[in-house]
Motif scaffolding. Structure first.
Motif, PDB file in Angstrom:
ATOM      1  N   GLU A 102      -9.284  41.702  85.184  1.00  0.00           N
ATOM      2  CA  GLU A 102      -9.371  40.726  86.269  1.00  0.00           C
ATOM      3  C   GLU A 102     -10.694  40.852  87.022  1.00  0.00           C
ATOM      4  OE1 GLU A 102      -6.789  39.120  90.113  1.00  0.00           O
ATOM      5  OE2 GLU A 102      -6.080  40.837  88.949  1.00  0.00           O
ATOM      6  N   GLN A 106     -13.672  37.979  87.086  1.00  0.00           N
ATOM      7  CA  GLN A 106     -14.173  37.447  88.362  1.00  0.00           C
ATOM      8  C   GLN A 106     -15.689  37.577  88.452  1.00  0.00           C
ATOM      9  OE1 GLN A 106     -11.964  39.588  91.354  1.00  0.00           O
ATOM     10  NE2 GLN A 106     -10.174  38.236  91.230  1.00  0.00           N
ATOM     11  N   ASP A 109     -17.345  34.901  86.464  1.00  0.00           N
ATOM     12  CA  ASP A 109     -16.947  33.526  86.813  1.00  0.00           C
ATOM     13  C   ASP A 109     -15.977  32.940  85.794  1.00  0.00           C
ATOM     14  OD1 ASP A 109     -18.467  33.403  89.177  1.00  0.00           O
ATOM     15  OD2 ASP A 109     -20.268  32.864  88.046  1.00  0.00           O
ATOM     16  N   LYS A 111     -11.866  32.498  85.118  1.00  0.00           N
ATOM     17  CA  LYS A 111     -10.608  32.552  85.848  1.00  0.00           C
ATOM     18  C   LYS A 111      -9.435  32.657  84.877  1.00  0.00           C
ATOM     19  CE  LYS A 111      -7.934  30.257  89.473  1.00  0.00           C
ATOM     20  NZ  LYS A 111      -7.847  29.074  90.378  1.00  0.00           N
TER      21      LYS A 111
END
Length: 274
Positions: A102, A106, A109, A111
């Motif tokens: 995760e 992030q 960029d 998701k």
């Protein structure tokens, strides 16, 4: 003029020896190239800190490293030390994998889909699927058109792959008129070959098969995204006809569009008269 049989026999013998040398050197060169490739990968993984990749490489090349141990190669101790450290790091990475993935996504960029749950993750509303096989320490990335690649489960390597595939599929410029024209052209070629009337349905997989033969570097997942964008943004009219996509219950031969319109599998293409 006739040359001496003795001279001919001698030259023939030298030729045979030269051929043997060529074959021997060719095999030696191939073996050296394999070693060079292995060391290049080994160096790359160590520099990047890809512990699971390094561990997998050492295990898959066990026979080579066994030979090095038997020959008491001076690098064996260093390799064994790095391998032990890589095994420990692999355990740590897999134990904290959801958190590490995760954070890395992030930072890149990217998701993850909200319904992602370890060991199965999604991106772009399920277009990409990432599966983690913990016992084998492997990751498989696929999209709606099938498996793209399998690799060792180092988080930076996985994110690098996802980012590259995401850019390839979604980062391309979109020209709706060009996409529609290519689709129409392939549709017309198929109905002509099958002696169908303009306006009859054509299988979407016939379209992709034909484009795969005629279009350079054609990829079905890229076509799927183009078709999804075309459906949402247009244009849909060409030659006095309008593109119409018909659904199918056959998930194998259909294509699931990406985005808001992806609620059913498209099975057939029709160009209806306006």
């Amino acid at each position: 003029m006739e040359f001496s049989p003795t001279i001919i026999d001698r030259i023939q013998e030298l030729h045979a020896l030269a051929k043997t040398d060529v074959q021997r050197l060719k095999l030696e060169a191939e073996a050296a190239a394999e070693w060079e490739k292995m060391w290049a990968n080994c160096l790359d993984y160590l520099r990047k800190g890809w512990a699971i990749h390094f561990q997998f490489l050492v295990e898959s090349e066990a026979a080579r490293f066994k030979t090095m141990r038997m020959e008491r190669h001076p690098a064996v101790d260093s390799i064994d030390e790095a391998y032990r450290a890589a095994k420990d790091e692999s355990v740590r990475v897999l134990r904290r994998f959801p958190e590490l993935l995760e954070r890395a996504c992030q930072a890149a960029d990217l998701k993850l889909d909200s319904d992602s749950r370890h060991p199965n993750y999604g991106l772009e509303r399920g277009f990409f699927k990432l599966e983690i096989d913990e016992p084998k320490r492997r990751a498989r990335l696929s999209d709606r058109e099938g498996l793209r690649l399998e690799l060792s489960a180092d988080v930076p390597a996985i994110v690098e792959l996802i980012k590259r595939e995401h850019k390839r599929v979604f980062g391309r410029p979109f020209n709706g008129s060009k996409v529609l024209k290519a689709l129409r052209s392939q549709y017309k070629a198929i109905i002509k070959k099958e002696k169908k009337a303009d306006g009859e349905s054509v299988s979407i997989r016939q379209i992709t098969k034909g484009l795969g033969k005629s279009a350079k570097n054609f990829r079905t997942d890229e076509f799927l995204v183009n078709l999804s964008r075309l459906t949402e943004k247009g244009p849909l009219d060409i030659d006095g006809r309008r593109l119409d996509l018909q659904h199918t219950k056959d998930t194998k031969d259909g294509m699931l569009l990406h985005g808001a319109l992806g609620r059913g599998y498209v099975g057939f293409v029709v160009f209806r008269e306006v």
